[in-house]
Enzyme design. Structure first.
Site, PDB file in Angstrom:
ATOM      1  N   ASP A   1       1.071  -0.837  -0.260  1.00 57.85           N
ATOM      2  CA  ASP A   1      -0.527   0.350   0.166  1.00 57.85           C
ATOM      3  C   ASP A   1       1.177   1.305  -0.354  1.00 57.85           C
ATOM      4  OD1 ASP A   1      -2.046   2.100  -0.062  1.00 57.85           O
ATOM      5  OD2 ASP A   1      -3.349   0.825   1.531  1.00 57.85           O
TER       6      ASP A   1
HETATM    7  C1  BGC Z   1      -4.923   3.622  -0.390  1.00 58.65           C
HETATM    8  C2  BGC Z   1      -4.727   2.722  -1.385  1.00 58.65           C
HETATM    9  C3  BGC Z   1      -4.932   2.748  -2.630  1.00 58.65           C
HETATM   10  C4  BGC Z   1      -3.234   3.485  -2.570  1.00 58.65           C
HETATM   11  C5  BGC Z   1      -3.419   4.450  -4.063  1.00 58.65           C
HETATM   12  C6  BGC Z   1      -4.144   4.236   0.156  1.00 58.65           C
HETATM   13  O1  BGC Z   1      -3.974   5.289   0.547  1.00 58.65           O
HETATM   14  O2  BGC Z   1      -5.207   2.664   1.325  1.00 58.65           O
HETATM   15  O3  BGC Z   1      -6.325   1.606  -1.063  1.00 58.65           O
HETATM   16  O4  BGC Z   1      -5.276   1.846  -3.492  1.00 58.65           O
HETATM   17  O5  BGC Z   1      -3.992   4.751  -1.459  1.00 58.65           O
HETATM   18  O6  BGC Z   1      -4.031   5.160  -4.479  1.00 58.65           O
END
Ligand code: BGC
Length: 877
Positions: free
Chosen positions: A359
């Site tokens: 993530d």
């Molecule tokens: C989120 C993810 C997301 C990623 C990219 C993170 O803050 O938890 O679900 O895919 O950002 O935007």
């Protein structure tokens, strides 16, 4: 299992030490043949000049402020080379008709009893990936694993390309060409792009309990992601609705692991059929937003297997090419550094052949590579820090002998295999044609319209199919005249509440939907997409009401209660629209830091309903909510005749609500979570008085008992139970038969015999998705009859009641299907159960074991909710 795990674990100590080091390499895209040096310097004190090699340095020389030269000890980390061997690939041979070789582009049809075997497709993809990286230098392989840094590319995540024209005179270099990878949110559509659909949210896909529509939603999204040139779509999201107030619950599939698992399975099959790689996220236990990066979800092994990991296993069975590890710690170790989860379980026990990406910012050390992480996103240590745990640092770690190059090969192979598995090397795969961060740059945005009529129809159909009718009295619904009210259409109706109409500045007035104004059709955060258009209930109902010459008025002000009451006074029906919103923690809306701070309707919704119900005997409440809200203030009010639970429906929200209200779609949705009578009946968001940098411990002490299992186990009566939902018709169930499926004896018979004798499954690679464990073993057959007056669909649900020896909640969902019937029509319906469905996880034996291995019988009910059982029997286990 424990593949290389002892060595890896010893090295975890090493990487924790390294994780605390301030010295990190800059993000540099390494060029061909460019040397990155062969040492890494680790110093506790940034003013100290580190010596050449962390292995050999014992002291460093530094100059103090007064000019004196002193020698200080340098933090020493012994280099202990780690052995790495790629995970063994699970092997099982295909069986015609039942375990079928499958390419992601051509999955088995919805409802098929065949289990897809992606083994041969992965094998081909691996061959291509290996051939490709054979031409790559170490630096180039590392570049495949490391994002270019936050906002340094056109997508939310970007892996650098290797230009095809790199050195055209050298045929070897031509072989290297590869466009890099574009990773883009979200689980409900292409984020930060134009001319895309806003599909119904994950929670609505779950509320439909309709596999066909789940698949079609996945497929439609997959086509749109591909159309925009996205290689990896960052969804589905499948964390569980463990706490009712969890800010991102709406992105996922509700409070039951089986339902979430089936929704994940269909979504992944659909997305990848559409041509984009799916990303099952977030691995794992990211069930609340509060302190998501500074909390440890402490979960026992059985609960992990049976609840939280299950949707990931189903995604892997659907051929998911990628998985995203989560922000939080799991049992004290960060998810993306978690050897147990990533290596032992996901790559070992589940036989996952794709790649695990972090993530955004969830990556905390260089040694995470040895704990199973394959790709660093967005590539920098913190957004725009210019530093990276990997990139040049990873090259150094390989060159100084800490991390074996074989592991980097494995990482790059897994990443490129996903690309080949989806045939993204084909010339028909479009280049990225939008820029997530520069939507107004004319050179970077081709404004390609990826929506089709079929997508629009799906958004509308799923919007309707996911509406749950909770209450309907005195023939309140459908509108326009029905058999109960003598076919009388309404003379006049009033629509009340801001949720009935448009937001004042259009559907995209808040960045990432971080605000609440007008019809709520998705939550906020990264799990969003822009609205190309948004049909409001006011638009759709007004148009529909013309057919019956019904007069329509409205008041979109939530707070003028006397006026709302007066306007409702003499109307044939008053429709009150209320909402409740939540999202991701980086945006706070009205004091809700992602998670909801309470479970009541926003904008004074309860008072609005009461003000209208005080003046109108036919008050119909429509709820657009991210999850449960407490409705007890008004739900039993005698003038509240109907409650329509609409969730988050995307573009066609208004149309779908009108379709339900006017009976153009007979409601068939069922609650994917429990609606309680009081907020205190739910598990709360975990919080404490811990200091800002302290780790919050979140104990999952309820174990298997989340959502309805929790209410059942504690005898708490819910307001509306999980699985509940009414229809404009009625259904009867009868003639249950439970039959063991006969299989021809084959190579699996020894394994089956051992399982039947009560032994846990053996610890072989990929065992949790073994074909023999998942193939239909029992057929549950029963008759459903439409006993009402109109065409409609129902969702028969199969619940098991395991014996006390199994230590399980009173009822657990293990099957469901959709049945559509004309009035008076009957159908025999079969739902299969596998040995896996009939197993519990044996934490001591580390395998799946027959649920009644320790005695007792396995009861089974087929019903219309987790509490409305219609026919009951026993599984002859
Ligand atoms: C989120 C993810 C997301 C990623 C990219 C993170 O803050 O938890 O679900 O895919 O950002 O935007």
């Amino acid at each position: 299992m424990g593949h290389s795990s002892r060595r890896v674990l010893r090295n975890l100590t090493l990487f924790l030490a390294i994780a605390s080091s301030p010295v990190l390499a800059q993000i540099v895209q390494l060029g061909p043949g460019e040397s990155s040096g062969d040492s890494t310097s680790i110093s506790e004190d940034p003013t100290v000049t580190p010596t050449d090699s962390i292995a050999s340095s014992a002291a460093a020389v530094t100059t103090t402020a007064d000019g004196a030269v002193k020698t200080v000890p340098v933090y020493q980390i012994p280099i202990e080379p780690v052995a790495f061997e790629p995970f063994p690939i699970p092997t099982e041979s295909s069986i015609p008709g039942v375990f079928v070789n499958t390419n992601p582009a051509d999955p088995p049809p919805v409802g098929s009893r065949a289990i897809p075997n992606f083994g041969p497709a992965w094998a081909t993809a691996y061959e291509k990936a290996k051939a490709k990286i054979a031409n790559f230098s170490l630096e180039e392989k590392v570049n495949v694993t490391t994002g270019v840094g936050w906002m340094n590319g056109r997508c939310v995540g970007n892996v650098p390309s290797i230009p095809i024209d790199y050195d055209p005179s050298n045929p070897e270099h031509v072989e290297k060409g590869y466009p890099g990878l574009c990773l883009e949110d979200s689980p409900l559509g292409v984020r930060f792009a134009d001319f895309v659909s806003a599909f119904p949210a994950g929670i609505n896909a779950a509320a439909s309990w309709n596999r066909r529509l789940m698949r079609l939603r996945g497929l439609s999204m997959g086509q749109q992601f591909k159309g925009k040139g996205v290689h990896i779509a960052l969804g589905p999201m499948m964390n569980m609705g463990r706490v009712a107030a969890g800010g991102r619950n709406w992105e996922g599939f509700g409070g039951d692991p089986f339902l979430a698992g089936e929704a994940a399975y269909e979504t992944v099959l659909g997305l990848q059929q559409g041509g984009t790689q799916a990303c099952a996220k977030h691995l794992i236990n990211n069930e609340q937003e509060h302190k998501r990066s500074l909390s440890s979800s402490d979960v026992d092994d059985r609960t992990q297997h049976e609840v939280y990991l299950h949707p990931f296993l189903r995604s892997i069975m659907a051929g998911a090419a990628t998985i995203m590890c989560s922000y939080n710690l799991i049992n004290g170790t960060y998810a993306c550094e978690n050897n147990k989860i990533q290596n032992e379980i996901v790559k070992g026990e589940f036989g996952f052949q794709g790649q695990i990406l972090s993530d955004w910012g969830a990556h905390h050390s260089t040694m995470a590579a040895m704990a199973g992480l394959d790709m660093s996103m967005p590539g920098d240590v913190t957004f725009s820090s210019g530093t990276s745990w990997w990139g040049k640092t990873l090259v150094d770690f390989v060159q100084n002998g800490t991390i074996p190059e074989a592991r980097v090969d494995d990482m790059a192979t897994r990443i490129l295999a996903g690309y080949y598995l989806l045939e993204q090397d084909s010339s028909s795969f479009p280049p990225v044609n939008f820029d997530a961060f520069k939507p107004d740059d004319q050179d970077l945005n081709d404004h390609i319209d990826v929506q089709t009529d079929a997508h629009e129809k799906l958004v509308r159909d799923l919007g309707s199919a996911s509406v749950v009718l909770l209450k309907n009295e005195n023939g309140a619904l459908p509108l326009g005249g029905n058999s109960v009210n003598g076919g009388k259409a309404e003379r006049d109706i009033v629509l009340v509440g801001s949720d009935a109409g448009p937001g004042r500045m259009g559907p995209n007035q808040f960045a990432d939907q971080g605000g609440s104004d007008g019809i709520l059709a998705m939550g906020w955060g990264s799990g969003t997409a822009n609205f190309t258009y948004l049909v409001t209930p006011l638009d759709a109902i007004q148009r529909r009401a013309r057919k019956t010459r019904t007069s329509v008025s409205w008041i979109l002000d939530d707070f003028n209660l006397p006026r709302a009451g007066n306007m409702a006074r003499f109307k044939s029906a008053a429709l009150v629209f209320i909402a409740s919103d939540s999202g991701e923690e980086y945006i706070t809306v009205d004091g809700n830091i992602g998670d909801r701070k309470n479970l009541t309707a926003w904008h004074g919704g309860d008072d609005l309903v009461l003000a209208v119900a005080a003046q109108n005997k036919n008050t119909i409440v429509v709820v657009n909510s991210v999850g449960p809200i407490i409705v007890d203030k008004w739900v039993e009010h005698e003038n509240v005749t109907a409650v329509v639970w609409a969730g988050l429906q995307g573009n066609e929200a208004g149309t779908a609500i009108a379709d339900i209200l006017y009976g153009e779609w007979n409601p068939s949705g069922k609650l994917p979570y429990t609606i309680a009578k009081a907020e205190a009946d739910y598990l709360p968001i975990a919080s404490g008085n811990e200091a800002p940098r302290e780790i919050l411990k979140i104990d999952y002490t309820e174990g298997l008992e989340i959502d309805y299992r929790y209410f059942d186990a504690r005898n708490i009566t819910p307001r509306y139970e999980f699985g509940f939902g009414l229809s404009y018709t009625t259904f009867e169930y009868s003639q249950l038969s439970i039959r063991k499926v006969d299989h021809e004896a084959g190579s699996e018979s020894e394994l089956v015999k051992a399982w039947e004798e009560g032994n846990p499954t053996p610890q072989t690679p990929g065992i949790s998705r073994a074909f023999w464990l998942h193939r239909p073993a029992y057929d549950i057959t029963f008759t459903v009859k439409n006993t009402g007056g109109v065409y409609g669909g129902d969702i028969p649900q199969v619940y098991l009641h395991l014996p006390p020896s199994a230590g399980a909640p009173p009822s657990v969902l293990k099957g469901f299907t959709s049945v559509e019937l004309r009035p008076g029509q009957t159908k025999r319906v079969t739902i299969p159960l596998s040995r896996y469905d009939l197993s519990i996880w044996d934490a001591v034996g580390q395998g799946w074991r027959k649920a009644n291995a320790d005695g007792g019988s396995v009861g089974l009910s087929v019903g219309q909710s987790s509490r409305k059982f219609k026919v009951n029997g026993t599984v002859p286990l």
